[in-house]
Every structure is written in C-alpha cells, then in structure tokens.
Design a protein around this motif. Structure first.
Motif, PDB file in Angstrom:
ATOM      1  N   ALA A   1       0.828  -0.851  -0.162  1.00 30.19           N
ATOM      2  CA  ALA A   1      -0.224   0.045  -0.168  1.00 30.19           C
ATOM      3  C   ALA A   1       1.155   1.243   0.211  1.00 30.19           C
ATOM      4  O   ALA A   1       0.477   1.947  -0.405  1.00 30.19           O
ATOM      5  CB  ALA A   1      -0.662  -0.107   1.450  1.00 30.19           C
ATOM      6  N   GLU A   2       2.521   1.451   0.667  1.00 31.57           N
ATOM      7  CA  GLU A   2       2.979   2.373   0.707  1.00 31.57           C
ATOM      8  C   GLU A   2       3.231   3.102  -0.379  1.00 31.57           C
ATOM      9  O   GLU A   2       3.595   3.420  -0.954  1.00 31.57           O
ATOM     10  CB  GLU A   2       4.085   2.146   2.040  1.00 31.57           C
ATOM     11  CG  GLU A   2       3.344   2.336   3.692  1.00 31.57           C
ATOM     12  CD  GLU A   2       4.146   2.365   4.216  1.00 31.57           C
ATOM     13  OE1 GLU A   2       5.495   1.630   4.018  1.00 31.57           O
ATOM     14  OE2 GLU A   2       3.862   1.682   5.528  1.00 31.57           O
TER      15      GLU A   2
ATOM     16  N   ALA B   1      -6.342  -0.389   4.081  1.00 35.19           N
ATOM     17  CA  ALA B   1      -7.685  -0.634   3.837  1.00 35.19           C
ATOM     18  C   ALA B   1      -7.984  -1.080   2.993  1.00 35.19           C
ATOM     19  O   ALA B   1      -8.834  -2.164   2.394  1.00 35.19           O
ATOM     20  CB  ALA B   1      -8.554  -0.113   5.307  1.00 35.19           C
ATOM     21  N   GLU B   2      -7.917  -0.079   1.701  1.00 37.78           N
ATOM     22  CA  GLU B   2      -7.957   0.305   0.416  1.00 37.78           C
ATOM     23  C   GLU B   2      -7.458  -0.841  -0.281  1.00 37.78           C
ATOM     24  O   GLU B   2      -8.262  -2.136  -1.045  1.00 37.78           O
ATOM     25  CB  GLU B   2      -7.560   1.553  -0.449  1.00 37.78           C
ATOM     26  CG  GLU B   2      -8.615   1.577  -1.558  1.00 37.78           C
ATOM     27  CD  GLU B   2      -8.301   3.227  -3.209  1.00 37.78           C
ATOM     28  OE1 GLU B   2      -8.150   2.499  -4.083  1.00 37.78           O
ATOM     29  OE2 GLU B   2      -7.623   3.703  -2.263  1.00 37.78           O
ATOM     30  N   LEU B   3      -5.640  -1.460   0.362  1.00 33.01           N
ATOM     31  CA  LEU B   3      -5.594  -2.467  -0.775  1.00 33.01           C
ATOM     32  C   LEU B   3      -6.187  -3.555  -0.113  1.00 33.01           C
ATOM     33  O   LEU B   3      -6.272  -4.444  -0.919  1.00 33.01           O
ATOM     34  CB  LEU B   3      -3.970  -2.732  -0.751  1.00 33.01           C
ATOM     35  CG  LEU B   3      -3.383  -3.484  -1.043  1.00 33.01           C
ATOM     36  CD1 LEU B   3      -3.349  -3.701  -2.632  1.00 33.01           C
ATOM     37  CD2 LEU B   3      -1.677  -3.281  -0.421  1.00 33.01           C
TER      38      LEU B   3
ATOM     39  N   LEU C   1      -8.951  -8.484  -1.362  1.00 27.85           N
ATOM     40  CA  LEU C   1     -10.840  -9.477  -1.413  1.00 27.85           C
ATOM     41  C   LEU C   1     -11.535  -9.828  -2.165  1.00 27.85           C
ATOM     42  O   LEU C   1     -12.270 -10.584  -3.519  1.00 27.85           O
ATOM     43  CB  LEU C   1     -11.201  -9.050  -0.245  1.00 27.85           C
ATOM     44  CG  LEU C   1     -10.419  -9.661   1.328  1.00 27.85           C
ATOM     45  CD1 LEU C   1     -11.850  -8.449   2.560  1.00 27.85           C
ATOM     46  CD2 LEU C   1     -11.088 -11.181   1.180  1.00 27.85           C
ATOM     47  N   GLU C   2     -11.368  -8.012  -3.223  1.00 23.08           N
ATOM     48  CA  GLU C   2     -12.489  -8.065  -4.362  1.00 23.08           C
ATOM     49  C   GLU C   2     -11.720  -9.515  -5.408  1.00 23.08           C
ATOM     50  O   GLU C   2     -12.338  -9.949  -6.614  1.00 23.08           O
ATOM     51  CB  GLU C   2     -12.554  -7.114  -4.635  1.00 23.08           C
ATOM     52  CG  GLU C   2     -13.587  -7.008  -6.183  1.00 23.08           C
ATOM     53  CD  GLU C   2     -14.562  -6.741  -6.401  1.00 23.08           C
ATOM     54  OE1 GLU C   2     -15.082  -7.303  -6.836  1.00 23.08           O
ATOM     55  OE2 GLU C   2     -15.525  -6.740  -4.836  1.00 23.08           O
TER      56      GLU C   2
END
Length: 82
Positions: A18-19, A26-28, A33-34
């Motif tokens: 993510a960084e 949280a978005e990653l 999961l998607e």
C-alpha cells in the motif's frame, strides 16, 4: 502481490504494498478481497492459459532490434527512453 503470497514463503505485507502504491492499506485489503472473490480464490494458471496470455502479450508488444543481441521484447527502460 497475490502471486507472491501464493508462490513464496516470505513476502511483503499489504502495508508495504500500500505504501509503495500510494494507497491506504484498507483500500488495498478491499481490492485484494475483491480480486480473490472474483477469481473464486483459484490462483492457479494452466499451461494452456499461460501460453495464451504469453502469445497475446507478444502480439501486442512486438520485438525490437537490440544492438548485437537479436530481437527482444521492449522493456520499461526501452519505452521510457523513447
């Protein structure tokens, strides 16, 4: 990221990815999961599927002449220096 988790015993955390990607962890996590639900949690690729994608990639990224090296597929360096 999923390939590393699937294939490797040691891999970077979602926080790290993510960084690097410049998005909140949280978005990653939600994107991961998607992706997993859309693939039915099946991350395997058959040899036939691999060959199809490889063929499509080479069709859309034609080889270029490299000095003294024959032909090769353009790399990021080739494209960014153009």
């Amino acid at each position: 990221m999923e390939a590393a988790k699937f294939l490797d015993d040691h891999y970077f955390s979602n926080k790290h990815w993510a960084e690097v990607g410049g998005i909140p962890t949280a978005e990653l996590n939600a994107l991961e999961l998607e992706f997993l639900f859309r693939t039915g949690f099946d991350l395997t690729v058959t040899r036939e599927e691999y060959d199809q994608y490889t063929s499509a990639m080479f069709t859309h990224a034609p080889a270029v002449k490299a000095d003294g090296m024959g032909s090769k597929t353009p790399s990021y360096t080739d494209v960014s220096q153009a």
